[in-house]
Structures are given as C-alpha cells and as structure tokens.
Design a protein around this motif. Structure first.
Motif, PDB file in Angstrom:
ATOM      1  N   VAL A 172       0.806  -1.225   0.000  1.00 22.33           N
ATOM      2  CA  VAL A 172       0.000   0.000   0.000  1.00 22.33           C
ATOM      3  C   VAL A 172       0.838   1.273   0.000  1.00 22.33           C
ATOM      4  O   VAL A 172       0.574   2.195  -0.763  1.00 22.33           O
ATOM      5  CB  VAL A 172      -0.982   0.002   1.194  1.00 22.33           C
ATOM      6  CG1 VAL A 172      -1.778   1.303   1.236  1.00 22.33           C
ATOM      7  CG2 VAL A 172      -1.934  -1.190   1.096  1.00 22.33           C
ATOM      8  N   ASN A 173       1.868   1.353   0.842  1.00 19.30           N
ATOM      9  CA  ASN A 173       2.551   2.644   1.002  1.00 19.30           C
ATOM     10  C   ASN A 173       3.962   2.447   1.525  1.00 19.30           C
ATOM     11  O   ASN A 173       4.317   1.374   2.032  1.00 19.30           O
ATOM     12  CB  ASN A 173       1.766   3.531   1.979  1.00 19.30           C
ATOM     13  CG  ASN A 173       2.043   5.009   1.799  1.00 19.30           C
ATOM     14  OD1 ASN A 173       2.836   5.419   0.958  1.00 19.30           O
ATOM     15  ND2 ASN A 173       1.392   5.839   2.607  1.00 19.30           N
ATOM     16  N   PHE A 174       4.782   3.493   1.391  1.00 19.72           N
ATOM     17  CA  PHE A 174       6.033   3.631   2.126  1.00 19.72           C
ATOM     18  C   PHE A 174       5.745   4.482   3.359  1.00 19.72           C
ATOM     19  O   PHE A 174       5.107   5.540   3.241  1.00 19.72           O
ATOM     20  CB  PHE A 174       7.088   4.339   1.279  1.00 19.72           C
ATOM     21  CG  PHE A 174       7.878   3.441   0.374  1.00 19.72           C
ATOM     22  CD1 PHE A 174       9.095   2.921   0.778  1.00 19.72           C
ATOM     23  CD2 PHE A 174       7.408   3.117  -0.887  1.00 19.72           C
ATOM     24  CE1 PHE A 174       9.836   2.107  -0.057  1.00 19.72           C
ATOM     25  CE2 PHE A 174       8.142   2.299  -1.742  1.00 19.72           C
ATOM     26  CZ  PHE A 174       9.357   1.788  -1.325  1.00 19.72           C
ATOM     27  N   TYR A 181      12.728   3.483   6.578  1.00 15.53           N
ATOM     28  CA  TYR A 181      11.587   3.316   5.682  1.00 15.53           C
ATOM     29  C   TYR A 181      11.067   1.881   5.744  1.00 15.53           C
ATOM     30  O   TYR A 181      11.843   0.915   5.765  1.00 15.53           O
ATOM     31  CB  TYR A 181      11.964   3.666   4.243  1.00 15.53           C
ATOM     32  CG  TYR A 181      11.932   5.151   3.988  1.00 15.53           C
ATOM     33  CD1 TYR A 181      10.725   5.811   3.769  1.00 15.53           C
ATOM     34  CD2 TYR A 181      13.109   5.898   3.988  1.00 15.53           C
ATOM     35  CE1 TYR A 181      10.690   7.177   3.550  1.00 15.53           C
ATOM     36  CE2 TYR A 181      13.081   7.264   3.757  1.00 15.53           C
ATOM     37  CZ  TYR A 181      11.870   7.896   3.545  1.00 15.53           C
ATOM     38  OH  TYR A 181      11.835   9.255   3.334  1.00 15.53           O
ATOM     39  N   TYR A 182       9.749   1.791   5.771  1.00 22.64           N
ATOM     40  CA  TYR A 182       9.053   0.509   5.743  1.00 22.64           C
ATOM     41  C   TYR A 182       8.012   0.551   4.629  1.00 22.64           C
ATOM     42  O   TYR A 182       7.533   1.630   4.249  1.00 22.64           O
ATOM     43  CB  TYR A 182       8.322   0.248   7.065  1.00 22.64           C
ATOM     44  CG  TYR A 182       9.209   0.120   8.280  1.00 22.64           C
ATOM     45  CD1 TYR A 182       9.537  -1.130   8.797  1.00 22.64           C
ATOM     46  CD2 TYR A 182       9.714   1.248   8.926  1.00 22.64           C
ATOM     47  CE1 TYR A 182      10.343  -1.251   9.928  1.00 22.64           C
ATOM     48  CE2 TYR A 182      10.524   1.135  10.042  1.00 22.64           C
ATOM     49  CZ  TYR A 182      10.832  -0.115  10.546  1.00 22.64           C
ATOM     50  OH  TYR A 182      11.626  -0.232  11.655  1.00 22.64           O
ATOM     51  N   VAL A 183       7.667  -0.620   4.118  1.00 26.02           N
ATOM     52  CA  VAL A 183       6.483  -0.722   3.274  1.00 26.02           C
ATOM     53  C   VAL A 183       5.393  -1.377   4.112  1.00 26.02           C
ATOM     54  O   VAL A 183       5.656  -2.246   4.946  1.00 26.02           O
ATOM     55  CB  VAL A 183       6.745  -1.504   1.973  1.00 26.02           C
ATOM     56  CG1 VAL A 183       7.528  -0.652   1.004  1.00 26.02           C
ATOM     57  CG2 VAL A 183       7.454  -2.819   2.230  1.00 26.02           C
ATOM     58  N   ALA A 217      -1.706   2.147   6.726  1.00 29.59           N
ATOM     59  CA  ALA A 217      -0.523   2.525   5.949  1.00 29.59           C
ATOM     60  C   ALA A 217      -0.422   4.037   5.799  1.00 29.59           C
ATOM     61  O   ALA A 217       0.301   4.529   4.926  1.00 29.59           O
ATOM     62  CB  ALA A 217      -0.575   1.857   4.579  1.00 29.59           C
ATOM     63  N   HIS A 218      -1.144   4.786   6.659  1.00 30.74           N
ATOM     64  CA  HIS A 218      -1.157   6.249   6.574  1.00 30.74           C
ATOM     65  C   HIS A 218      -0.927   6.881   7.946  1.00 30.74           C
ATOM     66  O   HIS A 218      -1.819   7.524   8.505  1.00 30.74           O
ATOM     67  CB  HIS A 218      -2.480   6.736   6.004  1.00 30.74           C
ATOM     68  CG  HIS A 218      -2.679   6.409   4.560  1.00 30.74           C
ATOM     69  ND1 HIS A 218      -2.003   7.054   3.557  1.00 30.74           N
ATOM     70  CD2 HIS A 218      -3.474   5.495   3.954  1.00 30.74           C
ATOM     71  CE1 HIS A 218      -2.380   6.558   2.387  1.00 30.74           C
ATOM     72  NE2 HIS A 218      -3.272   5.605   2.600  1.00 30.74           N
ATOM     73  N   VAL A 545       6.082   8.330  -1.174  1.00 29.61           N
ATOM     74  CA  VAL A 545       6.652   9.476  -0.460  1.00 29.61           C
ATOM     75  C   VAL A 545       7.891   9.944  -1.199  1.00 29.61           C
ATOM     76  O   VAL A 545       8.453   9.224  -2.035  1.00 29.61           O
ATOM     77  CB  VAL A 545       7.030   9.117   0.992  1.00 29.61           C
ATOM     78  CG1 VAL A 545       5.809   8.700   1.795  1.00 29.61           C
ATOM     79  CG2 VAL A 545       8.094   8.005   1.018  1.00 29.61           C
ATOM     80  N   PHE A 546       8.324  11.166  -0.881  1.00 25.87           N
ATOM     81  CA  PHE A 546       9.588  11.670  -1.413  1.00 25.87           C
ATOM     82  C   PHE A 546      10.641  11.599  -0.323  1.00 25.87           C
ATOM     83  O   PHE A 546      10.458  12.121   0.784  1.00 25.87           O
ATOM     84  CB  PHE A 546       9.442  13.107  -1.910  1.00 25.87           C
ATOM     85  CG  PHE A 546      10.690  13.632  -2.554  1.00 25.87           C
ATOM     86  CD1 PHE A 546      11.051  13.219  -3.821  1.00 25.87           C
ATOM     87  CD2 PHE A 546      11.513  14.529  -1.885  1.00 25.87           C
ATOM     88  CE1 PHE A 546      12.215  13.696  -4.431  1.00 25.87           C
ATOM     89  CE2 PHE A 546      12.661  15.016  -2.478  1.00 25.87           C
ATOM     90  CZ  PHE A 546      13.021  14.592  -3.752  1.00 25.87           C
TER      91      PHE A 546
END
Length: 550
Positions: A172-174, A181-183, A217-218, A545-546
């Motif tokens: 879903v997200n980083f 950093y995780y996913v 994931a947010h 994300v950046f």
C-alpha cells in the motif's frame, strides 16, 4: 449494472463488490478492467480506452536504468520518489480476484542534477516467496482465498481451513518510523527496506511490540518525528480501535518499533462488527478517528476459510448507521467525552485537520452512498471543541462566518454535524477528487489554502487537480489516455508561499507499450516543467513518499 447505473468510482465499487457471489467476483475482476473500463461514469463522455494493461503483471527492474528527460527538471530537486503498489497478479494459472491482492512492487525514481534513474523490485515477503516457490497462490489476500494444497491428503486439507494467516504482502505505502523506511499494508506485518536499493531488510510484526492486529498505511507525524497511527485489536471481549504512538528516536541499530505504545483504545458500536478505516485525521492536539458504516463482520471473516469465502466478503456497507467522529487528546491519551455524529458516509483519505478559534476543522474526500450518482468530493466538518453543560441545544454552534457546515448539540455529549463543500460544482465534471495531498511539511495540522489530488472520471485517476480553498477554483493537468498517480508535493528551497514547489506524479498509459513517465509540474502554475520517460511498463499503484537527500 452497479458500475454503470450508480456511476460509482473505484472506492465505492470496492464496497458494492462485496455483494457479489464468489464465481461472479472472479469473472467480474477481469471484466471490470476491460469492458467496463471503456466508459466513464461521472460524465457523459464515451469511448475511453480499455485500461486493463494498467493492472497487468510486469517484471521488476532491480538495477537503475536511465530515463529520457524532456523539458526541464529543476536541479534543486535532490532525492527519490518512492512508490508502492501491486505488480504481479498471477502465479502459474491462478489469478488474483482483486486489484488490491497483487504482489507488492516497489519503485524508486532517483532525481539528481535534473536527471532521473528508475529501478523497481518486488518485496520479498513470505507471501511472495511461498507463492513463487509453489507457482500458485498459497497465501490468501483481501479478495482472493488461497485453495488448500492439492498435494496434501484430505485430512491435511481439512485442517488447513482452520488456519488464519494474515498476509505480509505490504503493497500500500512507504512509511517512516524512527528514520527508517518501511512498506506497509493493513495487517500486523510491515517490512523495513533499503530506500536506495529497495531490498527487503527485515519483517517486523506490530503485535510483538503492542497489542494490535494491524495498523494503517497512513501514519501522521509531529514536527519532531513522533509518529501516530491506528490499528485494531481483537480480544475475548471483541474488537477495539487503538491509537498508536511511536517515538522519533532509535535506541540502537536494531531498534525498529521499540517504545511504541497504545495511547487509547476505543470500543466499537458493535464489537463483533467494527468499522473499516483506511486512514485518520490529526490536528495539533487531537487524533481524529471517523467510525464510518463500512463494517467488518468478524464472524464471516474468521470462518471464511471454512465457508470458502475471502476476507472482503465480510466487509459491507450499512447505510442505516450514522458516522461518528472520535477525538483523542494526543498528550493525555484520553478520548473526549463529546461524540460528533453525521449521516452515513465513507472516507478513505483525509486532507488535513487543524484547530482554530475553538473549532477543529477536518477535511477529507468523502463518498456519501445515500446520494445517488455521488463521487468522491472534498468536504469539511467543523467540530466545536468547547462543549459544556451550558452549551445551548438544537442550534448551530458553528459561528465561522465563511462556513456553511453545521454543528448542532443534541445532548451535552452529542453533536450532530453536516459538512461544507471544499469545491465548486465544476469539480464534478472531473469525477470529484481522491488521493489528496498538501504541503505536509509546513501545513500539516495548520490552516492551509491549497490541496492536490486526482480527478476520477474513470475507474482510476485520469487527471491531476490543484484546488484553491478560498476561491474554490482549481487548475487541471489532463491529457488523453494518460493516468496519473497521486500527486506528491515537494517544497522548493527558500519557499515563501504555500505552493512554492513542484508536484511529482507517475503517468502511465494503456494504449502504448513502455510509455510511463515521471511528470514534474510547477505547483503554483500547474504547468508542466518536464518529464522523465521510463522504458519499462509500470502498473497503476497506490501511494508513495519523497525521500530527500538534500
């Protein structure tokens, strides 16, 4: 018929999809991205192309490859756009039934000195490795129930139906905790990854640190790096919603989620049927949790393997229940006694929340299923914070002169609210707005003027939109047969205005092979500055994300 007659978007369709039978779901999962995708549903435009290539399996690109830059990419951008989403939709002759089920494919667009390189890598989750080893779907996902291993005997296959193994397919997200950093997906498993190589470093289980069975994931972040998240726990007495806080600093090189704690636990209206939530809001002093009538029938979910039903068949929409807003004090961890209610609605993503003059203003992209032919539209609730025994009943407490939202106190602990629109009528011509983003670094939890998102005339986003909250006018980037990812705002050096920066979005197309590109827009004018063309195919993804290296 649901898709055409009700003119719903992908987020609404997910809910209606649950009413289908298992065999119909399997057929429809393929058909929806071919036949149905040829038409739009929020306007009367016809003839839009087949978008099935947007959700087709691709190969990974583990080593960086160059891109072809057209136009100009600002040289002050230093860092990488990290994105996540499904990238493999079949193993052997078995296909996943749902878009969300594909194996996580991580993407990295490295930007330095006006040039861009691209690489991608499949997350080496246990789900991915087990499926690859057997060349079949071994681990169940949101919309796909893994069948018992045919190599096992009858008794072993019967016992396997009692196993409940949450997936670790973090697609879903980083997300970032303590500088790493995780996913993430929405189960209890996240994976620490190297943001440069995209290699999987460590599988981390939330439940080893706090008593939760998953997390969104947010997450949200305070300026010092403290992270807040939400996750459910399932106990003997039923389900609970939990507010999570993760400290900003690491105690050592092996530290990941140590020090995480549950700030507050909230009992659902029905503990056997808690609400589903994809995200939550946060202001300077409060976590804002929206308990919406997208419900999870825990009995159906737990017995799904016995009955041959996947997890998503336990999720349903109950239009007869009100929506409840819960406020949790971030410092004390206590839930505020006042509950704010609204008509049935659903929201996947929050825009921003802030406190001002005794009110908490919460904006989000809302689907209201009670309104026929509705679309995801940005709306705001205004919640009065100073409710006491002396607060007058049955009158609008929202005294903000520029606001049409209402907040009426029913009892000393209950306020009924209606929203105000953060848009004009012309936004509906673009299918509404989802995947909202703001200048998070400077305006999260603060009053803001601009937000960015994707227009949804199609099943997926087909335009980029910048909305001005004061004028409710917007700017649009849209080109035929091009489908943008969520916009990510990057602040420019020495920025003075809220929109001083650029927007990054990954653009894909189903009509031309290997035609993906990274788009760079001037956030102020919304004009294209440049693009970096990538010579590989990329599926339509979710979030990212950046990661700045400046």
């Amino acid at each position: 018929l649901i898709y055409y007659k009700n003119k719903i978007n992908i987020f609404q369709f997910i809910i209606h999809y649950q009413s289908f039978g298992t065999s119909r779901k399997s057929q429809f999962a393929v058909w929806i991205f071919t036949a149905a995708a040829r038409k739009t549903y929020f306007t009367k435009v016809h003839g839009l192309p087949n978008i099935s290539p947007l959700v087709s399996s691709v190969e990974e690109t583990p080593e960086p490859i160059p891109t072809t830059v057209k136009g100009t990419i600002p040289t002050w951008i230093h860092g990488s756009l990290l994105r996540n989403g499904p990238g493999k939709f079949k193993f052997g002759n078995q296909h996943y039934n749902h878009w969300f089920d594909g194996m996580a494919l991580m993407h990295r667009f490295q930007i330095e000195d006006g040039q861009v390189t691209y690489r991608s890598r499949f997350l080496r989750s246990d789900s991915y490795k087990q499926n690859s080893e057997r060349n079949r779907i071994i681990v169940s996902e949101f919309g796909t129930l893994a069948l018992p291993d045919p190599c096992k005997n009858f008794f072993q296959r019967f016992l396997s139906r009692f196993e409940i193994k949450p997936t670790d397919n973090a697609s879903v997200n980083f997300v970032k905790y303590k500088g790493d950093y995780y996913v993430s997906t929405e189960t209890n498993y996240i994976h620490r990854v190297d943001p440069d190589t995209l290699e999987s470093k460590q599988k981390v289980d939330w439940s080893k640190f706090i008593a939760v069975n998953g997390a969104t994931a947010h997450p949200h972040f305070d300026p010092d790096g403290t992270a807040y998240n939400m996750g459910n726990s399932y106990r003997n007495k039923g389900a609970f919603y939990n507010i999570i806080r993760v400290p900003p600093e690491r105690d050592g090189p092996e530290d990941n989620l140590e020090g995480a704690k549950i700030l507050c636990s909230i009992a659902p209206r029905d503990k056997s049927k808690p609400s589903y939530y994809h995200s939550f809001g946060m202001s300077e002093n409060y976590v804002v949790f929206i308990e919406q009538p997208i419900k999870m029938d825990l009995f159906k979910i737990v017995t799904g393997r016995l009955t041959g039903k996947s997890l998503n068949e336990g999720v349903y929409w109950d239009p007869n229940q009100e929506t409840t807003f819960h406020l949790i004090d971030k410092q004390t961890g206590k839930e505020m006694p006042v509950k704010y209610h609204a008509k049935a609605l659903s929201t996947f993503h929050q825009i921003n929340a802030f406190e001002q003059n005794g009110f908490l203003l919460d904006g989000q992209a809302i689907n209201n299923f009670l309104v026929r032919q509705d679309r995801p539209l940005p709306r705001r609730f205004v919640l009065p914070l100073n409710i006491s025994s002396e607060t007058p009943l049955e009158q609008n407490l929202n005294t903000r002169p520029d606001s049409t939202a209402t907040a009426v106190c029913r009892t000393k602990n209950q306020v009924f609210c209606t929203f105000e629109d953060l848009h004009g009528e012309d936004l509906k011509d673009y299918g509404g707005l989802e995947f909202p983003h703001i200048n998070y670094a400077r305006y999260n939890t603060k009053p803001y003027k601009y937000y960015y998102g994707c227009g949804f005339r199609h099943l997926v986003g087909d335009s980029l939109i910048k909305m001005d909250l004061e004028s409710k006018k917007f700017k649009v980037w849209r080109q035929p047969d091009l489908y943008p990812s969520e916009p990510v705002f990057i602040l420019s050096p020495n920025a003075e205005k809220e929109d001083d920066g650029v927007i990054l979005s990954v653009i894909i197309t189903p009509v031309k092979d290997k035609s993906t590109f990274l788009l760079v827009l001037d956030a102020k004018t919304f004009e294209e500055l440049g693009r970096a063309e990538v010579p590989v195919n990329i599926p339509y993804g979710f979030h990212g994300v950046f990661n700045s290296s400046a």
